[in-house]
Design an enzyme around this catalytic site. Structure first.
Site, PDB file in Angstrom:
ATOM      1  N   HIS A   1     -11.558   3.631  -7.633  1.00  0.00           N
ATOM      2  CA  HIS A   1     -12.242   2.259  -7.754  1.00  0.00           C
ATOM      3  C   HIS A   1     -13.012   2.123  -6.701  1.00  0.00           C
ATOM      4  CE1 HIS A   1      -8.917   1.252  -5.183  1.00  0.00           C
ATOM      5  NE2 HIS A   1      -9.459   0.131  -5.045  1.00  0.00           N
TER       6      HIS A   1
ATOM      7  N   ASP B   1     -14.391  -1.567  -4.804  1.00  0.00           N
ATOM      8  CA  ASP B   1     -13.678  -2.653  -4.726  1.00  0.00           C
ATOM      9  C   ASP B   1     -14.577  -3.863  -5.326  1.00  0.00           C
ATOM     10  OD1 ASP B   1     -11.349  -2.078  -3.455  1.00  0.00           O
ATOM     11  OD2 ASP B   1     -12.215  -2.348  -1.536  1.00  0.00           O
TER      12      ASP B   1
ATOM     13  N   HIS C   1     -12.413   4.928  -3.552  1.00  0.00           N
ATOM     14  CA  HIS C   1     -11.396   5.293  -3.170  1.00  0.00           C
ATOM     15  C   HIS C   1      -9.888   5.143  -3.804  1.00  0.00           C
ATOM     16  CE1 HIS C   1     -11.862   0.781  -2.278  1.00  0.00           C
ATOM     17  NE2 HIS C   1     -10.363   0.885  -2.128  1.00  0.00           N
TER      18      HIS C   1
ATOM     19  N   ARG D   1      -6.729  -5.784   5.426  1.00  0.00           N
ATOM     20  CA  ARG D   1      -8.137  -5.593   5.116  1.00  0.00           C
ATOM     21  C   ARG D   1      -8.883  -6.658   5.370  1.00  0.00           C
ATOM     22  NH1 ARG D   1      -9.422  -4.008  -1.180  1.00  0.00           N
ATOM     23  NH2 ARG D   1     -10.416  -5.976  -1.265  1.00  0.00           N
TER      24      ARG D   1
END
Length: 279
Positions: free
Chosen positions: A100, A102, A249, A264
């Site tokens: 995917h 993000d 990723h 993150r």
């Protein structure tokens, strides 16, 4: 030329990814930011080892590249709302194990994310990255023709209705269905990038549903080829910084029931567009 020319960089694979060696992210200079940005555009994801940075230093490093996002999965009372904590262990199996890009359900999906490993399993929990420009280049000409100028619909509820325990209508009230080009033009490099993903893309607009599904399946699989990928083995205090506009990723969830904790910080991006090639 200063620090930009002095960065020591070791590519992970010919396709994507590089480790930047010998830098200290507790001491960030404009020259370092310039060098990291250049490396990010070239390699699409860059990695750092042994960076013992505080949450504030993590946020400040990310902010040097642009405005920051707040993810809807971040707890409302969190001290640093810019940090999204991703923690899995015996009571929570990792669920980020799909290719995917993000937040493609946003009008302006993120430029990129900077992910720091807080605690990692002894074995497993690697993250894989795929070069979606190379994935596009390897598509058959007939497929490129089919997706030329096509628009895809992206839906936050496909993933986050369950994770946030909300009805799709609730999420859509704040994050409506979003339309983006199937192939986007990278705003800084001008490269063409496959910009649909199995997590958030629901269908191709104005296309027969079965044809849309078949075409999306082919495009999703373009990330699966190991020849367009790299794989990063985490250690505590390792950092990955990926260009969310250029790569996808996949977080391997092969470590259950071991513990994996990541933090993150995400940099806001711009609205995807497709620009016709001049060739």
């Amino acid at each position: 030329m200063g620090e930009k020319s002095q960065l020591k960089i070791e590519p992970l694979t010919p396709a994507i990814g590089a480790e930047i060696l010998g830098v200290d992210l507790t001491n960030v200079t404009p020259e370092l930011i310039e060098g990291v940005r250049a490396a990010l555009l070239k390699y699409k994801v860059v990695f750092f080892r042994d960076q013992r940075i505080s949450p504030r230093q993590h946020i400040d490093f990310a902010r040097a590249f642009g405005d920051l996002e707040i993810h809807p999965a971040t707890p409302k009372n969190q001290v640093d709302p810019e940090i999204l904590r991703l923690a899995h262990g015996p009571d929570s199996r990792g669920s980020e194990n799909m290719w995917h890009s993000d937040v493609t359900w946003r009008e302006k999906p993120s430029l990129g994310s900077i992910l720091r490993a807080v605690e990692v399993p002894a074995v497993g929990g690697d993250t894989l990255f795929a070069n979606m420009t190379m994935a596009y280049e390897r598509l058959p000409d007939a497929t490129k023709e089919k997706i030329h100028d096509r628009i895809a619909v992206h839906d936050i509820a496909r993933v986050f209705a369950k994770r946030l325990n909300k009805r799709p209508e609730e999420l859509h009230a704040k994050y409506p269905l979003m339309e983006h080009p199937v192939v986007r033009t990278h705003p800084e490099t001008g490269e063409q990038v496959v910009y649909v993903n199995g997590a958030f893309t629901s269908h191709i607009k104005d296309m027969d549903p079965q044809e849309s599904k078949s075409l999306l399946d082919e495009l999703y699989k373009s990330a699966w080829n190991p020849e367009v990928q790299c794989r990063f083995k985490w250690r505590a205090n390792s950092i990955a910084f990926w260009d969310n506009r250029a790569c996808q990723h996949f977080a391997a969830s092969d470590y259950f029931p071991a513990v994996r904790v990541m933090e993150r910080v995400t940099i806001a991006g711009d609205r995807p567009y497709f620009q016709h090639s001049s060739n």
